[in-house]
Design a protein around this motif. Structure first.
Motif, mmCIF file in Angstrom:
data_model
loop_
_atom_site.group_PDB
_atom_site.id
_atom_site.type_symbol
_atom_site.label_atom_id
_atom_site.label_comp_id
_atom_site.label_asym_id
_atom_site.label_seq_id
_atom_site.Cartn_x
_atom_site.Cartn_y
_atom_site.Cartn_z
ATOM 1 N N SER A 1 22.119 41.635 68.825
ATOM 2 C CA SER A 1 22.692 41.989 70.133
ATOM 3 C C SER A 1 22.634 40.823 71.119
ATOM 4 O O SER A 1 23.368 40.818 72.113
ATOM 5 N N GLN A 2 21.754 39.858 70.858
ATOM 6 C CA GLN A 2 21.627 38.707 71.744
ATOM 7 C C GLN A 2 22.583 37.571 71.403
ATOM 8 O O GLN A 2 22.669 36.585 72.139
ATOM 9 N N LEU A 3 23.287 37.688 70.287
ATOM 10 C CA LEU A 3 24.245 36.652 69.900
ATOM 11 C C LEU A 3 25.532 36.786 70.706
ATOM 12 O O LEU A 3 25.878 37.864 71.185
ATOM 13 N N THR A 4 26.244 35.683 70.830
ATOM 14 C CA THR A 4 27.530 35.678 71.513
ATOM 15 C C THR A 4 28.656 35.698 70.484
ATOM 16 O O THR A 4 28.661 34.918 69.530
ATOM 17 N N PHE A 5 29.597 36.612 70.683
ATOM 18 C CA PHE A 5 30.787 36.694 69.831
ATOM 19 C C PHE A 5 31.997 36.452 70.714
ATOM 20 O O PHE A 5 32.323 37.259 71.579
ATOM 21 N N CYS A 6 32.640 35.296 70.515
ATOM 22 C CA CYS A 6 33.721 34.905 71.414
ATOM 23 C C CYS A 6 35.058 34.788 70.683
ATOM 24 O O CYS A 6 35.991 34.147 71.146
ATOM 25 N N GLY A 7 35.163 35.402 69.519
ATOM 26 C CA GLY A 7 36.413 35.403 68.766
ATOM 27 C C GLY A 7 36.387 34.397 67.645
ATOM 28 O O GLY A 7 35.722 33.370 67.759
ATOM 29 N N PRO A 8 37.079 34.693 66.539
ATOM 30 C CA PRO A 8 37.866 35.914 66.274
ATOM 31 C C PRO A 8 36.957 37.137 66.099
ATOM 32 O O PRO A 8 35.743 36.999 65.975
ATOM 33 N N ASN A 9 37.585 38.313 66.059
ATOM 34 C CA ASN A 9 36.815 39.552 65.946
ATOM 35 C C ASN A 9 37.127 40.319 64.663
ATOM 36 O O ASN A 9 36.955 41.521 64.593
ATOM 37 N N ILE A 10 37.591 39.596 63.638
ATOM 38 C CA ILE A 10 37.963 40.218 62.362
ATOM 39 C C ILE A 10 36.765 40.200 61.415
ATOM 40 O O ILE A 10 36.294 39.132 61.018
ATOM 41 N N VAL A 11 36.253 41.371 61.074
ATOM 42 C CA VAL A 11 35.117 41.495 60.155
ATOM 43 C C VAL A 11 35.663 41.666 58.742
ATOM 44 O O VAL A 11 36.319 42.669 58.446
ATOM 45 N N ASP A 12 35.396 40.700 57.880
ATOM 46 C CA ASP A 12 35.922 40.740 56.518
ATOM 47 C C ASP A 12 35.010 41.587 55.618
ATOM 48 O O ASP A 12 34.352 41.092 54.696
ATOM 49 N N HIS A 13 34.976 42.879 55.920
ATOM 50 C CA HIS A 13 34.162 43.830 55.146
ATOM 51 C C HIS A 13 34.661 45.226 55.479
ATOM 52 O O HIS A 13 35.499 45.393 56.372
ATOM 53 N N PHE A 14 34.125 46.247 54.762
ATOM 54 C CA PHE A 14 34.556 47.613 55.064
ATOM 55 C C PHE A 14 33.552 48.348 55.951
ATOM 56 O O PHE A 14 33.747 49.503 56.276
ATOM 57 N N PHE A 15 32.452 47.665 56.320
ATOM 58 C CA PHE A 15 31.533 48.195 57.326
ATOM 59 C C PHE A 15 30.832 47.021 58.002
ATOM 60 O O PHE A 15 30.979 45.865 57.589
ATOM 61 N N CYS A 16 30.101 47.301 59.066
ATOM 62 C CA CYS A 16 29.461 46.234 59.844
ATOM 63 C C CYS A 16 28.181 45.773 59.173
ATOM 64 O O CYS A 16 27.078 46.206 59.540
ATOM 65 N N ASP A 17 28.309 44.905 58.208
ATOM 66 C CA ASP A 17 27.149 44.316 57.551
ATOM 67 C C ASP A 17 26.762 43.039 58.292
ATOM 68 O O ASP A 17 27.580 42.452 59.018
ATOM 69 N N ALA A 18 25.522 42.602 58.097
ATOM 70 C CA ALA A 18 25.010 41.467 58.873
ATOM 71 C C ALA A 18 25.741 40.162 58.567
ATOM 72 O O ALA A 18 26.128 39.430 59.491
ATOM 73 N N SER A 19 25.945 39.863 57.289
ATOM 74 C CA SER A 19 26.528 38.570 56.904
ATOM 75 C C SER A 19 27.900 38.311 57.515
ATOM 76 O O SER A 19 28.119 37.249 58.124
ATOM 77 N N PRO A 20 28.889 39.226 57.393
ATOM 78 C CA PRO A 20 30.193 38.954 58.003
ATOM 79 C C PRO A 20 30.153 38.902 59.521
ATOM 80 O O PRO A 20 30.961 38.208 60.137
ATOM 81 N N LEU A 21 29.207 39.621 60.138
ATOM 82 C CA LEU A 21 29.077 39.545 61.596
ATOM 83 C C LEU A 21 28.540 38.193 62.027
ATOM 84 O O LEU A 21 29.019 37.594 63.004
ATOM 85 N N LEU A 22 27.538 37.691 61.312
ATOM 86 C CA LEU A 22 26.969 36.381 61.647
ATOM 87 C C LEU A 22 28.008 35.279 61.503
ATOM 88 O O LEU A 22 27.983 34.287 62.235
ATOM 89 N N ALA A 23 28.925 35.453 60.565
ATOM 90 C CA ALA A 23 29.980 34.452 60.361
ATOM 91 C C ALA A 23 30.911 34.354 61.562
ATOM 92 O O ALA A 23 31.589 33.338 61.751
ATOM 93 N N LEU A 24 30.953 35.404 62.396
ATOM 94 C CA LEU A 24 31.841 35.430 63.563
ATOM 95 C C LEU A 24 31.170 34.940 64.841
ATOM 96 O O LEU A 24 31.846 34.717 65.840
ATOM 97 N N SER A 25 29.851 34.813 64.817
ATOM 98 C CA SER A 25 29.134 34.452 66.043
ATOM 99 C C SER A 25 29.321 32.984 66.390
ATOM 100 O O SER A 25 29.354 32.112 65.516
ATOM 101 N N CYS A 26 29.456 32.718 67.684
ATOM 102 C CA CYS A 26 29.535 31.327 68.142
ATOM 103 C C CYS A 26 28.192 30.867 68.690
ATOM 104 O O CYS A 26 28.105 29.861 69.391
ATOM 105 N N SER A 27 27.116 31.617 68.401
ATOM 106 C CA SER A 27 25.752 31.219 68.758
ATOM 107 C C SER A 27 25.077 30.594 67.545
ATOM 108 O O SER A 27 25.594 30.644 66.426
ATOM 109 N N ASP A 28 23.915 30.013 67.770
ATOM 110 C CA ASP A 28 23.102 29.511 66.671
ATOM 111 C C ASP A 28 22.451 30.714 65.988
ATOM 112 O O ASP A 28 21.678 31.447 66.616
ATOM 113 N N VAL A 29 22.767 30.934 64.724
ATOM 114 C CA VAL A 29 22.296 32.136 64.019
ATOM 115 C C VAL A 29 21.120 31.834 63.078
ATOM 116 O O VAL A 29 20.746 32.688 62.278
#
Length: 317
Positions: free
Chosen positions: A168-196
């Motif tokens: 929840s503390q990460l910044t997501f500034c686009g794109p917002n396309i999750v390449d999965h069929f549910f919100c799993d951690a790995s595809p979400l981290l791939a979208l973050s523009c923060s240091d993960v």
């Protein structure tokens, strides 16, 4: 959280791609997954009802089995309905809010961790039953069962607290396309523009801790079971004792095999499409197979199902 800048618009909604490569066969996939989901619900509900109604199954092993069935129903219901809505193109079926995405990830992780600990508790139950049968009533009393089940749910609930907070503390500034069929951690981290880096480390350590803690209990329990069985002279008695835990061992092998592969692997082995296939296996296929494994390999469950549904062909099993 990184400071907001004019050039960075915070993402408030994600779009889940799901199985984008099967557009022409999406109705076939919908039918397949919908059928599997219905089977999962019906099978697990049947076990819950049968154990609750049949006084002959009022024993610790079946008490834990009802908890496992509840978990399987919730586990699949967190992801499958949303995935099905996306497959048939329901309006907004592929969209999920940022808060909804984190909630889905939290519940999915919570239920997965709870299942790990519950399978460990079931292994302990089988260990006491086979290795210390004379002390079984004292060591696995109803009070102990309730405490173990409550501990599994509580520790499972606490497992995703830190990982989801960090997400929840990460910044997501686009794109917002999750390449999965549910919100799993790995595809979400791939979208973050923060240091993960910190988030990835915590995810790995938490997953490893849950898997190692629960699998160690299971390994030690079954190690002692095997040692005890080797000292039983009668082959018939040895097989009879082992058959009481065969179904649980099969379920453990399926569940932990996919989880260890999914979460304790090198990045070189990672593949988005392959990860989706593995995710389908442990989030949809395994929950559907577990009730079949327990009912087909357990004469008491088959007998209870036969009595409950008046299936004469099952009598005498």
């Amino acid at each position: 959280m990184q400071p907001h800048t004019p050039n960075r618009t915070q993402v408030t909604e994600f779009v889940m791609v799901g199985f984008a490569g099967v557009h022409e066969a999406r109705l076939l996939f919908f039918s397949l997954f919908f059928t599997m989901y219905l089977f999962t619900l019906v099978e697990n509900l049947a076990i819950i009802l049968v154990v609750g109604l049949d006084h002959r199954l009022r024993r610790p092993m079946y008490f834990f089995l009802t908890h496992l069935s509840c978990l399987e129903i919730l586990y699949t219901s967190v992801t499958v309905p949303k995935m099905l809505a996306g497959l048939v193109g329901v309006d907004g079926g592929k969209n999920i809010s940022f808060a909804g995405c984190l909630s889905q990830l939290f519940i999915f992780t919570f239920l997965g961790a709870t299942e790990c600990f519950l399978l460990a508790a079931m292994a302990y139950d089988r260990y006491v039953a086979i290795c210390m049968p004379l002390r079984y009533g004292a060591l696995v009393s109803w009070g102990t069962c309730i405490h173990l089940a409550a501990a599994c749910w509580l520790v499972g609930f606490l497992t995703p607290v830190l990982p989801i907070y960090l997400m929840s503390q990460l910044t997501f500034c686009g794109p917002n396309i999750v390449d999965h069929f549910f919100c799993d951690a790995s595809p979400l981290l791939a979208l973050s523009c923060s240091d993960v880096t910190l988030k990835e480390t915590v995810d790995f350590l938490v997953s490893l801790a849950v898997l190692l803690a629960s699998s160690t209990v299971i390994a030690v329990s079954y190690g002692n079971i095997v040692w005890t069985l080797l000292h039983i002279r009668s082959a018939a008695e040895r097989w009879k004792a082992f058959s009481t835990c065969a179904a649980h061992l099969t379920v453990v092998s399926l569940f932990y095999g996919t989880l260890f592969f999914m979460y304790v692997r090198t990045k070189l082995a990672s593949s988005i499409n392959f990860n989706k296939v593995v995710s389908v296996f442990y989030s949809i296929v395994t929950p559907m197979l577990n009730p079949l494994i327990y009912s087909l390999r357990n004469k008491e469950v088959k007998g209870a199902l036969g009595r409950a549904f008046s299936l004469k062909s099952w009598k005498g099993q």
